[in-house]
Design a protein around this motif. Structure first.
Motif, short mmCIF file in Angstrom:
data_model
loop_
_atom_site.label_atom_id
_atom_site.label_comp_id
_atom_site.label_asym_id
_atom_site.label_seq_id
_atom_site.Cartn_x
_atom_site.Cartn_y
_atom_site.Cartn_z
N ARG A 55 16.64 3.02 5.91
CA ARG A 55 16.93 3.47 4.95
C ARG A 55 15.99 3.15 4.09
N ILE A 56 14.80 2.23 3.80
CA ILE A 56 14.73 2.17 2.70
C ILE A 56 12.81 2.91 2.75
N PRO A 57 12.55 3.85 1.72
CA PRO A 57 11.04 4.65 1.97
C PRO A 57 9.67 3.53 1.79
N GLU A 58 9.34 4.25 1.79
CA GLU A 58 7.93 3.20 1.90
C GLU A 58 7.61 3.48 0.43
N PHE A 59 6.13 2.54 -0.02
CA PHE A 59 6.73 1.95 -0.95
C PHE A 59 5.86 2.82 -2.44
N TRP A 60 6.47 3.39 -3.44
CA TRP A 60 6.42 3.92 -4.52
C TRP A 60 5.29 3.94 -5.35
N CYS A 61 3.49 3.39 -5.26
CA CYS A 61 2.78 3.09 -6.25
C CYS A 61 3.21 3.28 -7.67
N ASP A 62 3.60 5.06 -7.51
CA ASP A 62 3.46 5.36 -9.02
C ASP A 62 5.06 4.85 -10.27
N ILE A 117 -1.58 -3.28 0.44
CA ILE A 117 -1.52 -4.76 1.21
C ILE A 117 -2.26 -5.08 0.92
N GLN A 118 -4.05 -4.85 0.39
CA GLN A 118 -4.52 -5.03 -0.15
C GLN A 118 -4.65 -6.11 -1.70
N GLN A 119 -3.63 -5.17 -2.00
CA GLN A 119 -3.04 -5.80 -3.37
C GLN A 119 -2.28 -7.48 -3.52
N VAL A 120 -1.70 -7.05 -2.15
CA VAL A 120 -1.17 -8.72 -1.97
C VAL A 120 -1.97 -9.32 -0.80
N SER A 121 -2.81 -9.48 -0.20
CA SER A 121 -2.94 -10.15 0.88
C SER A 121 -2.98 -11.72 0.42
N ASP A 122 -3.33 -12.01 -0.71
CA ASP A 122 -3.52 -13.40 -0.19
C ASP A 122 -1.73 -14.07 -0.59
N ILE A 123 -0.93 -13.27 -0.69
CA ILE A 123 0.25 -13.87 -0.39
C ILE A 123 0.79 -13.53 1.34
N LEU A 124 0.53 -12.53 1.34
CA LEU A 124 1.05 -12.24 2.72
C LEU A 124 0.26 -13.36 3.80
N LEU A 125 -1.30 -13.67 3.46
CA LEU A 125 -1.48 -14.47 4.20
C LEU A 125 -1.34 -16.18 4.23
N LYS A 126 -0.74 -16.72 2.48
CA LYS A 126 -0.31 -17.94 2.45
C LYS A 126 0.61 -17.77 1.91
N LYS A 137 7.56 -9.32 -4.72
CA LYS A 137 8.23 -8.02 -6.43
C LYS A 137 7.34 -8.71 -7.05
N SER A 138 7.20 -9.40 -7.66
CA SER A 138 6.70 -9.96 -8.73
C SER A 138 5.50 -9.12 -8.82
N ARG A 139 4.33 -9.26 -7.83
CA ARG A 139 2.89 -9.38 -8.24
C ARG A 139 3.10 -7.56 -7.74
N LEU A 140 3.79 -7.23 -7.43
CA LEU A 140 3.94 -5.14 -7.11
C LEU A 140 3.64 -4.56 -8.03
N LEU A 141 5.02 -5.75 -8.63
CA LEU A 141 5.11 -4.55 -10.38
C LEU A 141 4.15 -5.15 -11.73
N GLN A 142 3.78 -6.02 -11.15
CA GLN A 142 2.21 -6.63 -12.07
C GLN A 142 1.29 -5.60 -11.92
N VAL A 143 0.84 -5.54 -10.08
CA VAL A 143 -0.14 -4.19 -10.22
C VAL A 143 0.03 -2.71 -10.25
N TYR A 144 1.08 -2.94 -9.52
CA TYR A 144 1.13 -0.81 -10.27
C TYR A 144 2.80 -0.60 -11.14
N GLU A 145 3.10 -1.09 -11.83
CA GLU A 145 3.24 -0.85 -13.93
C GLU A 145 2.03 -0.74 -14.45
N GLU A 146 2.81 0.61 -14.92
CA GLU A 146 2.01 0.56 -16.39
C GLU A 146 2.47 -0.10 -17.38
#
Length: 276
Positions: free
Chosen positions: A28-35, A71-80, A91-100
């Motif tokens: 039910r969850i769509p692919e992540f919306w970068c925009d 994934i490349q933008q959050v690789s440090d969180i995923l690896l550790k 969530k915080s990292r994804l908003l920081q990177v992709y939110e205008e």
């Protein structure tokens, strides 16, 4: 022994049920919306909230919806990953990177908004999303109406309605009416164009008929000219064959002159050329 087996079976069934629930939620969850990362998390939170999943489960479900570039933008969180609150950290990292940024959103609000094929209400929602409650409704209303057609602005200018949502509903109705009128005008123009095309087609047919008549008339005149020419030629030949003329020549001398080897009397050739 029986009690132990029952406990094990119950735990297995619970794990299977939990795994099935995770699969259902994931679908039910769509692919992540970068925009639109914040809206994506609003929808994702609405799906995950009722499930009462653990932080680890929510974290894993979000990771499964990230593409390679994300994934490349959050690789440090995923690896550790952190020991706790993994989902919130991701969530915080994804908003920081992709939110205008607010500055970028304000720039879009000022210079990149267009009505296009949208309804006025759709344009207003986009502008409100960019404004993020940092611009008063009065100012936003002026900016929004600046993108509307003059006919719509004229209607909104005389209404006593101040609420933006209600103004947008009125603008939608005015636009629908205007477009209906435009469609009617286009159909009328198309009908008029079709009538004009039919008239032109009939004129073309008449021109073809006139040209055909002119061609036949010209051919008839040529036939008459040739007939008259043949008649004149026959008359001349008949006059030549009349022997009552003093300079009448027989057919041999008339045709071959001094090369004629025969002569039929009466013929004026020998008489006219005796001195030569």
């Amino acid at each position: 022994m029986t009690s132990s087996n029952s406990s094990g079976s119950g735990a297995a069934m619970q794990n299977d049920s939990s795994g099935l629930a995770s699969i259902t939620v994931s679908s039910r969850i769509p692919e992540f919306w970068c925009d639109k990362p914040r809206l994506w998390f609003v929808q994702t939170d609405a799906i995950l909230g009722p499930q009462k999943l653990s932080d680890e489960s929510k974290y894993n479900l979000v990771v499964a919806k990230l593409g390679k570039e994300v994934i490349q933008q959050v690789s440090d969180i995923l690896l550790k990953p952190p020991e706790t609150k993994k989902f919130e950290a991701l969530k915080s990292r994804l908003l920081q990177v992709y939110e205008e940024s607010e500055i970028r959103q304000f720039q879009k609000l000022l210079s990149e908004m267009e009505l296009g094929d949208q309804k006025p209400s759709q344009l207003l929602r986009k502008m409100k999303d960019l404004a993020r409650d940092k611009i008063p409704d009065e100012t936003l209303s002026i900016m929004w109406q600046g993108h509307l057609p003059a006919s719509v602005r004229a209607v909104l200018a005389v209404t006593d309605v101040k609420n933006l949502e209600n103004l947008a509903a009125i603008a939608d109705k005015v636009m629908e009416t205007s477009r209906s009128q435009q469609i009617s005008e286009i159909r009328a123009n198309t009908s008029s164009s079709n009538d004009t095309a039919l008239i032109l087609a009939e004129i073309a047919k008449l021109n073809l008929r006139i040209n055909d008549l002119e061609s036949k008339k010209s051919t008839f005149r040529n036939h008459i000219r040739r007939a008259r020419s043949r008649s004149t030629s026959r008359q001349r030949n008949m006059r030549r064959r009349a022997p009552d003329s003093a300079d009448w020549l027989c057919s041999y001398h008339y045709r071959y002159r001094n090369r004629a080897k025969k002569c039929i009397e009466p013929c004026a050739w020998n008489k006219n050329n005796q001195g030569n």
